[in-house]
Design a protein around this motif. Structure first.
Motif, PDB file in Angstrom:
ATOM      1  N   LYS A  17       0.649  -1.440  -0.039  1.00 29.18           N
ATOM      2  CA  LYS A  17       0.128  -0.244  -0.089  1.00 29.18           C
ATOM      3  C   LYS A  17       0.312   1.258  -0.052  1.00 29.18           C
ATOM      4  O   LYS A  17       0.663   1.646  -1.080  1.00 29.18           O
ATOM      5  N   SER A  18       1.859   1.450   1.239  1.00 35.46           N
ATOM      6  CA  SER A  18       2.779   2.474   1.544  1.00 35.46           C
ATOM      7  C   SER A  18       3.195   2.328   0.001  1.00 35.46           C
ATOM      8  O   SER A  18       3.482   3.832  -0.519  1.00 35.46           O
ATOM      9  N   THR A  19       4.023   1.761  -0.931  1.00 31.70           N
ATOM     10  CA  THR A  19       4.600   1.072  -2.415  1.00 31.70           C
ATOM     11  C   THR A  19       4.348   2.276  -3.460  1.00 31.70           C
ATOM     12  O   THR A  19       4.457   2.958  -3.646  1.00 31.70           O
TER      13      THR A  19
ATOM     14  N   PRO B 216       1.066  11.161   5.542  1.00 30.19           N
ATOM     15  CA  PRO B 216       2.146   9.250   5.017  1.00 30.19           C
ATOM     16  C   PRO B 216       1.647   9.055   6.387  1.00 30.19           C
ATOM     17  O   PRO B 216       1.232   9.101   7.758  1.00 30.19           O
ATOM     18  N   GLU B 217       2.768   7.630   6.479  1.00 32.60           N
ATOM     19  CA  GLU B 217       1.751   7.085   7.403  1.00 32.60           C
ATOM     20  C   GLU B 217       3.254   6.836   8.352  1.00 32.60           C
ATOM     21  O   GLU B 217       3.972   7.938   8.183  1.00 32.60           O
ATOM     22  N   GLY B 218       2.302   6.501   9.372  1.00 34.70           N
ATOM     23  CA  GLY B 218       3.039   6.881  10.919  1.00 34.70           C
ATOM     24  C   GLY B 218       2.904   8.919  11.278  1.00 34.70           C
ATOM     25  O   GLY B 218       3.353   9.548  11.664  1.00 34.70           O
TER      26      GLY B 218
ATOM     27  N   LEU C 250      -4.049   9.626   1.726  1.00 34.61           N
ATOM     28  CA  LEU C 250      -3.229   9.342   3.421  1.00 34.61           C
ATOM     29  C   LEU C 250      -3.387   7.458   3.481  1.00 34.61           C
ATOM     30  O   LEU C 250      -3.973   6.530   3.080  1.00 34.61           O
ATOM     31  N   ASP C 251      -2.119   7.735   3.988  1.00 29.58           N
ATOM     32  CA  ASP C 251      -1.512   6.145   4.189  1.00 29.58           C
ATOM     33  C   ASP C 251      -1.980   5.750   5.592  1.00 29.58           C
ATOM     34  O   ASP C 251      -1.168   6.629   6.648  1.00 29.58           O
ATOM     35  N   GLU C 252      -2.855   5.192   5.880  1.00 24.41           N
ATOM     36  CA  GLU C 252      -3.676   4.243   7.380  1.00 24.41           C
ATOM     37  C   GLU C 252      -3.094   5.687   8.229  1.00 24.41           C
ATOM     38  O   GLU C 252      -3.041   5.594   8.857  1.00 24.41           O
ATOM     39  N   PRO C 253      -4.524   6.428   8.031  1.00 21.96           N
ATOM     40  CA  PRO C 253      -4.409   7.581   8.787  1.00 21.96           C
ATOM     41  C   PRO C 253      -5.102   7.154   9.913  1.00 21.96           C
ATOM     42  O   PRO C 253      -4.775   7.768  11.338  1.00 21.96           O
TER      43      PRO C 253
HETATM   44 MG   LIG Z   1       2.775   1.148   4.622  1.00 17.65          MG
END
Ligand SMILES: [Mg+2]
Ligand SMILES: Nc1ncnc2c1ncn2[C@@H]1O[C@H](COP(=O)(O)OP(=O)(O)OP(=O)(O)O)[C@@H](O)[C@H]1O
Lengths: 235, 295
Positions: free
Chosen positions: A40-42, A82-84, A158-161
């Motif tokens: 996903k993040s990729t 971004p994630e995190g 949004l990456d895993e909000p």
């Molecule tokens: Mg990820």
């Protein structure tokens, strides 16, 4: 608004995303679901220009962007949370928000956007002189979103909000996304927390080890327990 | 008293040199091994402009600063940017060393091997303060270092550019998705570093003589000061520089001249062993320091 076609992405020699295609239409909320390491993040990092696809085409507002730089994409109205969260812990809250507006040189615009951001996030205004690192996880997520809104993006990614947030805060974040979406911003979301994400999504894609294995309306996927179990494990 | 002023003056210049190394280190995590050469070029070009073209001090240093800015930007473009992701390879060690050697050899051909007497500011005029004779040049060394140090902190803390520099130092990729062109920021840092190097080279040259060997005789102290103060810590650079100046000053009073540098470096090694993060990493200074963000 965003068309991803036959995109393959890898790190060095290892391919992690294999020939995927999906699209996001203007005004939609789209969710990509997938377990840890699904890629996903990729995918998101490649869309925003931090990483280059090996093959395939990515078009944003009818322009090919697979070779564009992140700053060009920000300029054209695309923003990634971004994630995190990745807020800057040793910048103040105010500085974090101003960094979000880095490409905006018009002081008046910055000022008026700051005003509406603080209207939406009064907590951030109260804490504007605090270091970013002193905020709670939920506040940091709000800050990360606020920072992205400073350029008034047309596509917010949004990456895993929901990552690492208490359920009640997750609810707040998704309500906020719904609200941002209804103000005319297109939203592309990546999540493991299928349920809350699907509730607000128009459509969703399910990603499994770098391949899209399922696509459908948010409700459909949410109501189909078998599908959910098969592809998402726990929901 | 006079010795202390001299030690402080030299220390201020070491501090500037360490600052210039820190500016680059903080945004790239690389050590500019060509930095000694860049300092030397600053000293040599300003010497040339002063003595051959008979320019006044101000114009000569200004031009040397410009030349160094361009030089440093070229070094970045050729020896660093081309390498891509610096966290993935260490080729910069070789390319930067190489760039330094090219500069040293070029300087040797252009300026000759003979060390040149570099004029002091205000013709080496001495004033007397409370009975101590102090060269105005030395006071200028301290003053200029303080002005540059304070200016740098203001820029870094208060401006858009400074915010971006800190962002790139902390999280280059996150900075990029803010729309910051990290490469541009790093290029600017190389430029600033080159400018500071020119000024520090020109100010120390009257004391050390101007020669292509300054790369090692002076440049190495830049690295020592940077390490004592903590690499990439631009405030620590001043602590490191001043400490080195004082250590040297004291060492030269109690041991034969030839051992001065050996003593300084011995102390540098001890500091690095005891406090790998530099003097400012000592417990005394890190109370209430912010750690990373919550996930
Ligand atoms: Mg990820
Ligand atoms: N920088 C990298 N270098 C090499 N491999 C990477 C890199 N980043 C990710 N990978 C690999 O790519 C695959 C997909 O990772 P990615 O981070 O895209 O997954 P994800 O779906 O976002 O997972 P998560 O839910 O844990 O965030 C993983 O196998 C991971 O190990």
């Amino acid at each position: 608004m965003l068309q991803v076609e036959n995109v393959t992405i890898g790190y060095g020699k290892t391919e992690v995303v294999h020939n995927i295609s999906f699209h996001v239409k203007k005004g939609e909320i789209i969710t990509i679901l997938g377990a840890n390491g699904a890629g996903k993040s990729t995918i998101l990092n490649t869309i925003v220009g931090l990483h280059q696809a090996k093959e395939g085409s990515i078009r944003f507002q009818d322009k090919e962007i697979s070779k564009a730089r992140p700053d060009q994409l920000v300029q054209n109205g695309m923003r990634l949370v971004p994630e995190g969260r990745q807020i800057f812990p040793q910048h103040t809250v105010m500085e974090n928000i101003l960094l979000g507006a880095y490409i905006e040189k018009n002081a008046k615009k910055i000022h008026s956007r700051l005003h509406s951001i603080f209207e939406r996030f009064p907590r951030l205004e109260e804490r504007k002189n605090q270091m970013g690192g002193t905020l709670s996880g939920g506040e940091q997520q709000m800050l990360a979103i606020a920072r992205a809104l400073m350029t008034e993006p047309s596509l917010l990614i949004l990456d895993e909000p929901s990552l690492g947030l208490a359920p009640i805060i997750v609810g707040e974040v998704f309500a906020l996304l719904k609200q941002i979406s209804s103000s005319g911003v297109t939203v592309l979301l990546v999540e493991q927390m299928a349920n809350s994400a699907l509730k607000i999504s128009d459509r969703a894609y399910v990603l499994e080890t770098g391949r899209i294995v399922l696509e459908g309306r948010g409700e459909e996927i949410r109501n189909n327990a078998d599908i959910a179990k098969a592809y998402l494990g726990n929901v | 008293m006079q010795e202390i002023v001299t030690a402080l003056a030299n220390g201020s210049i070491y501090a500037l040199m360490a600052l210039a190394i820190g500016i680059i280190y903080s945004t790239t995590q690389i050590i500019n091994f060509a930095h000694g050469s860049v300092i030397m070029i600053g000293a040599m070009t300003s010497y040339w402009l002063l003595s051959i073209f008979h320019m006044n001090y101000f114009t000569a240093i200004l031009l040397a600063v410009l030349i160094n800015i361009i030089l440093s930007m070229v070094i970045y473009k050729v020896s660093v940017e081309k390498l891509g992701d610096l966290t993935q390879n260490s080729s910069w060690i070789v390319t930067l060393f190489g760039a330094g050697i090219i500069l040293d050899n070029t300087a040797r051909i252009l300026f000759g091997t003979e060390p040149k007497a570099y004029p002091f500011l205000f013709d080496g005029h001495v004033i007397s303060i409370f009975g101590t004779k102090i060269m105005i040049h030395e006071m200028m060394m301290i003053l200029v270092a303080v002005i540059i140090g304070v200016l740098y902190q203001i820029v870094i803390q208060k401006t858009n550019f400074g915010r971006a520099v800190r962002a790139v130092s902390f999280r280059p990729d996150t900075a990029r998705i803010m729309g910051i062109r990290s490469n541009r920021i790093v290029l600017m840092c190389f430029a600033i570093s080159g400018a500071v190097a020119a000024i520090s080279g020109a100010l120390i040259a009257p004391i050390t003589f101007a020669s292509y060997t300054m790369t090692y005789s002076v440049g190495i102290k830049a690295f020592a000061a940077a390490l004592i103060g903590g690499l990439g810590n631009t405030k620590g650079a001043f602590i490191g520089g001043i400490s080195l100046g004082l250590i040297e000053g004291i060492a030269s009073m109690i041991v034969p001249g030839g051992l001065k540098d050996a003593i300084s470096f011995l102390i540098m090694i001890i500091v690095i062993i005891v406090l790998p993060g530099g003097i400012l990493s000592a417990k005394l200074f890190t109370k209430g320091e912010l750690k990373t963000e919550k996930i």
